[in-house]
Scaffold this active site. Sequence first.
Site, PDB file in Angstrom:
ATOM      1  N   LYS A 106     -27.896  16.689  36.034  1.00 53.09           N
ATOM      2  CA  LYS A 106     -27.625  16.703  34.586  1.00 53.09           C
ATOM      3  C   LYS A 106     -27.406  18.144  34.153  1.00 53.09           C
ATOM      4  O   LYS A 106     -27.932  19.067  34.768  1.00 53.09           O
ATOM      5  CB  LYS A 106     -28.814  16.115  33.810  1.00 53.09           C
ATOM      6  CG  LYS A 106     -28.446  15.583  32.454  1.00 53.09           C
ATOM      7  CD  LYS A 106     -27.793  14.228  32.557  1.00 53.09           C
ATOM      8  CE  LYS A 106     -27.376  13.664  31.237  1.00 53.09           C
ATOM      9  NZ  LYS A 106     -26.918  12.273  31.376  1.00 53.09           N
TER      10      LYS A 106
HETATM   11  P1  NAD Z   1     -22.113  10.883  21.573  1.00 51.48           P
HETATM   12  O1  NAD Z   1     -22.296  12.318  21.334  1.00 51.48           O
HETATM   13  O2  NAD Z   1     -20.749  10.331  21.757  1.00 51.48           O
HETATM   14  O3  NAD Z   1     -22.836  10.036  20.419  1.00 51.48           O
HETATM   15  C1  NAD Z   1     -24.177  10.229  20.058  1.00 51.48           C
HETATM   16  C2  NAD Z   1     -24.405   9.495  18.755  1.00 51.48           C
HETATM   17  O4  NAD Z   1     -25.791   9.600  18.395  1.00 51.48           O
HETATM   18  C3  NAD Z   1     -23.601  10.052  17.594  1.00 51.48           C
HETATM   19  O5  NAD Z   1     -23.113   8.988  16.786  1.00 51.48           O
HETATM   20  C4  NAD Z   1     -24.624  10.873  16.831  1.00 51.48           C
HETATM   21  O6  NAD Z   1     -24.302  11.018  15.469  1.00 51.48           O
HETATM   22  C5  NAD Z   1     -25.859  10.004  17.033  1.00 51.48           C
HETATM   23  N1  NAD Z   1     -27.107  10.704  16.767  1.00 51.48           N
HETATM   24  C6  NAD Z   1     -27.429  11.984  17.067  1.00 51.48           C
HETATM   25  N2  NAD Z   1     -28.644  12.282  16.578  1.00 51.48           N
HETATM   26  C7  NAD Z   1     -29.101  11.155  15.983  1.00 51.48           C
HETATM   27  C8  NAD Z   1     -30.292  10.833  15.296  1.00 51.48           C
HETATM   28  N3  NAD Z   1     -31.278  11.722  15.134  1.00 51.48           N
HETATM   29  N4  NAD Z   1     -30.425   9.576  14.806  1.00 51.48           N
HETATM   30  C9  NAD Z   1     -29.445   8.655  14.958  1.00 51.48           C
HETATM   31  N5  NAD Z   1     -28.287   8.912  15.593  1.00 51.48           N
HETATM   32  C10 NAD Z   1     -28.124  10.151  16.103  1.00 51.48           C
HETATM   33  O7  NAD Z   1     -23.043  10.540  22.860  1.00 51.48           O
HETATM   34  P2  NAD Z   1     -22.914   9.310  23.845  1.00 51.48           P
HETATM   35  O8  NAD Z   1     -22.079   9.716  25.000  1.00 51.48           O
HETATM   36  O9  NAD Z   1     -22.601   8.064  23.084  1.00 51.48           O
HETATM   37  O10 NAD Z   1     -24.421   9.242  24.402  1.00 51.48           O
HETATM   38  C11 NAD Z   1     -25.453   8.568  23.706  1.00 51.48           C
HETATM   39  C12 NAD Z   1     -26.607   8.312  24.656  1.00 51.48           C
HETATM   40  O11 NAD Z   1     -26.127   7.564  25.774  1.00 51.48           O
HETATM   41  C13 NAD Z   1     -27.260   9.569  25.247  1.00 51.48           C
HETATM   42  O12 NAD Z   1     -28.621   9.311  25.449  1.00 51.48           O
HETATM   43  C14 NAD Z   1     -26.563   9.706  26.599  1.00 51.48           C
HETATM   44  O13 NAD Z   1     -27.354  10.416  27.541  1.00 51.48           O
HETATM   45  C15 NAD Z   1     -26.449   8.236  26.984  1.00 51.48           C
HETATM   46  N6  NAD Z   1     -25.403   7.978  27.989  1.00 51.48           N
HETATM   47  C16 NAD Z   1     -24.093   8.267  27.750  1.00 51.48           C
HETATM   48  C17 NAD Z   1     -23.141   7.973  28.724  1.00 51.48           C
HETATM   49  C18 NAD Z   1     -21.673   8.195  28.491  1.00 51.48           C
HETATM   50  O14 NAD Z   1     -20.878   7.768  29.340  1.00 51.48           O
HETATM   51  N7  NAD Z   1     -21.254   8.790  27.398  1.00 51.48           N
HETATM   52  C19 NAD Z   1     -23.541   7.414  29.947  1.00 51.48           C
HETATM   53  C20 NAD Z   1     -24.891   7.124  30.155  1.00 51.48           C
HETATM   54  C21 NAD Z   1     -25.815   7.415  29.158  1.00 51.48           C
END
Ligand code: NAD
Length: 417
Positions: A106
Amino acid sequence: MFETSQFYQQALAQLDSVAEHVDLDINIIERLRYPKRSVIVSIPVRMDSGETKVFTGYRVQHSLTAGPGKGGLRFSPHVDFGEVAALAMLMTWKCSLVSLPFGGAKGGMNCDPTKLSPREKERATRRFTQEILPFIGPQIDVMAPDMGTGEQEMAWIYDTYSMHKGHSCPQIVTGKSAALYGTLGRREATGRGVVYCIEEAARIKEINLRESRVIVQGFGNVGSVAAQELHARGCRIVGVADASGHFLCPQGIDPRKLCEYAENNNRRIEGCAGLESVTKEEFFAADCEIAVPAALERQIDEKIANNLKCRILAEGANGPVTIEADKVINDKGIMVIPDIVCNAGGVIVSYFEWVQDIQMFFWTMEEVDSRLQQLIRRAFVGIHHFAERNNYSMRHSALVLGVRETAREKATRGLYP
Ligand code: NAD
């Protein structure tokens, strides 16, 4: 240091809980408690104003036993060493669980991407790549998008790495746009994977998705795709949240329209018609069948868990539930789809992208999607059967399977020298 981080302690406690219940070599468990390699770099960036700011960047490789490190790169003001180290450990279990030839890694940069201009973001991404260049490579460690990063950042990493190598090297990162040797279906992969797991869970819990109400926390890559896919299956999206706030909409909201709204509103959902602002506590206490935390880690604590009404909790985000909350949720009989399988769609399709880039032979969307479904549904069913057979929770079952497989690989390879 990473050991003092609450999130890292949570990841260690999960590992310890597996070691307590399963007969594993304690010497191997000892090795798994530490990341194999951690790199911390300072990233000086010339800002548009002319001043120089220095950000801190991290890349942690928890294990490289099964293959190159694999894991996202997040840009967030909250990123710290402990968080990145914990997430790298989770990635190791995740890759083992879905049988990918990768170890867990990571990365992160401590910055607020919403406050950086595109040029500043580009300079920061390229400098970060340059700083960690000796520690990455298609056979060493392959990055992917995570919070605050996407196709554009991956393109900059691909370009920077290729410029240093002297030839095009698309297999250095995944999550690139399809036009730039990415794969079809990567952007949607994590959200879709969440929904394939929800379909399996709904079958077991005899929940009809067409009559289900859903709340989704986080409306970025994972949350917005999961909401749209669930809506397409007939679910009513009755709650949505992002960094701009938590909102209920008992009549239901069309997530496609909300996406369009957010696109034109600096990626924030606040102000969209039909959304009623509530506290985070009220949001998670809403009447619904399915809750999808898809924002940050440690969002659901004991108090919030006590008030959850959902029957399925699908962890789109990594580590959204605290250890104390997990116990409450299990006692309530809520089916948890643990993060290491629920959001594995992203790393599965990243693996497909890496394979396609190495071969320079590209698949159709149907091929990508059917292989994704095959791997993630098989992993879910395996975890569920193992949980039933041993009277484990879904999370414990997933962790045991993931850790056991990693430990087996380590034991077979032995300890060098
Ligand atoms: P992103 O940046 O596209 O979206 C994150 C979202 O969370 C945004 O809408 C943001 O406004 C919101 N957010 C941030 N702080 C917040 C808060 N305090 N309260 C409520 N909402 C809040 O990120 P993503 O890629 O969608 O990732 C989200 C989660 O999924 C993370 O934990 C990431 O590690 C996990 N994840 C993502 C992927 C991927 O392929 N993108 C894969 C596995 C896991």
